[in-house]
Design a protein around this motif. Structure first.
Motif, short mmCIF file in Angstrom:
data_model
loop_
_atom_site.label_atom_id
_atom_site.label_comp_id
_atom_site.label_asym_id
_atom_site.label_seq_id
_atom_site.Cartn_x
_atom_site.Cartn_y
_atom_site.Cartn_z
N ASN A 25 -0.26 6.61 5.62
CA ASN A 25 -1.22 6.35 4.53
C ASN A 25 -1.50 7.60 3.70
O ASN A 25 -2.64 7.97 3.43
CB ASN A 25 -2.53 5.77 5.09
CG ASN A 25 -2.31 4.45 5.78
OD1 ASN A 25 -1.46 3.66 5.39
ND2 ASN A 25 -3.07 4.20 6.82
N ARG A 41 0.85 2.16 5.98
CA ARG A 41 2.03 2.55 5.21
C ARG A 41 2.54 3.88 5.74
O ARG A 41 1.79 4.85 5.83
CB ARG A 41 1.65 2.69 3.74
CG ARG A 41 2.81 3.03 2.86
CD ARG A 41 2.41 3.00 1.40
NE ARG A 41 3.55 3.48 0.63
CZ ARG A 41 3.47 4.35 -0.34
NH1 ARG A 41 2.31 4.83 -0.70
NH2 ARG A 41 4.54 4.72 -0.97
N LYS A 83 6.06 -0.54 5.57
CA LYS A 83 4.76 -1.12 5.89
C LYS A 83 4.86 -1.68 7.30
O LYS A 83 5.82 -2.38 7.64
CB LYS A 83 4.41 -2.23 4.91
CG LYS A 83 3.06 -2.84 5.16
CD LYS A 83 2.74 -3.91 4.13
CE LYS A 83 1.39 -4.50 4.43
NZ LYS A 83 1.07 -5.61 3.53
N TYR A 89 8.56 -3.78 11.00
CA TYR A 89 8.23 -3.16 9.71
C TYR A 89 9.02 -3.81 8.59
O TYR A 89 9.98 -4.54 8.82
CB TYR A 89 8.54 -1.66 9.74
CG TYR A 89 10.01 -1.35 9.95
CD1 TYR A 89 10.87 -1.21 8.88
CD2 TYR A 89 10.54 -1.21 11.23
CE1 TYR A 89 12.21 -0.94 9.07
CE2 TYR A 89 11.87 -0.94 11.43
CZ TYR A 89 12.71 -0.80 10.34
OH TYR A 89 14.03 -0.54 10.54
N THR A 108 10.03 -0.93 1.63
CA THR A 108 9.79 -1.28 0.23
C THR A 108 11.11 -1.30 -0.53
O THR A 108 12.06 -0.60 -0.17
CB THR A 108 8.83 -0.27 -0.45
OG1 THR A 108 9.45 1.01 -0.45
CG2 THR A 108 7.50 -0.22 0.26
#
Length: 133
Positions: free
Chosen positions: A40, A55, A68, A86, A89
């Motif tokens: 994060n 994240r 993520k 997971y 992206t």
């Protein structure tokens, strides 16, 4: 299994090992300590707990993964089980593909094994003599 307010959490180094980003837990711990794993948008320690929805940005060599967390696990399973922990992206996947294409386009480095052997010398001499003709 830790429960903090009803939310299941696991140590980040154990999760990275279970998700198969690193071959050993000690390699995962070392990467975290060197700042190659960001949770994060913050540097963390190996004992930091990861939760569903977090994240992660993971640098391994030249590759960088932005993922993520979808599920938690402490146990290393098969590759198909690990991929369900997971989701990467689309932007991260595209960047890795671009980097792979650049690396493939570069010429291969020349590696020499040292001085030529007697056989190598004879082949070199044959090559030179065939070019002189």
């Amino acid at each position: 299994m830790n429960t903090n307010g009803g939310v299941e959490r696991y140590r980040i180094d154990k999760w990275l090992f279970a998700a198969r980003f690193f071959k050993t837990r000690s390699l995962a711990t070392e990467a975290i300590e060197r700042g190659r794993v960001v949770l994060n948008d913050q540097r963390v320690k190996p004992a930091k707990e990861v939760a569903v929805g977090d994240r992660l940005t993971i640098r391994i060599g030249n590759a960088q993964y932005v993922i993520k967390v979808l599920a938690l696990s402490n146990q290393r399973g098969s590759a198909t089980q690990a991929q369900q922990l997971y989701s990467e992206t689309d932007e991260s996947r595209q960047q890795r593909e671009i980097m792979a294409a650049r690396m493939k386009a570069q010429p291969q480095p020349f590696f020499s094994k040292g001085r030529p052997t007697k056989r190598d010398r004879r082949e070199i001499e044959r090559l030179i003599s065939s070019q002189d003709e």
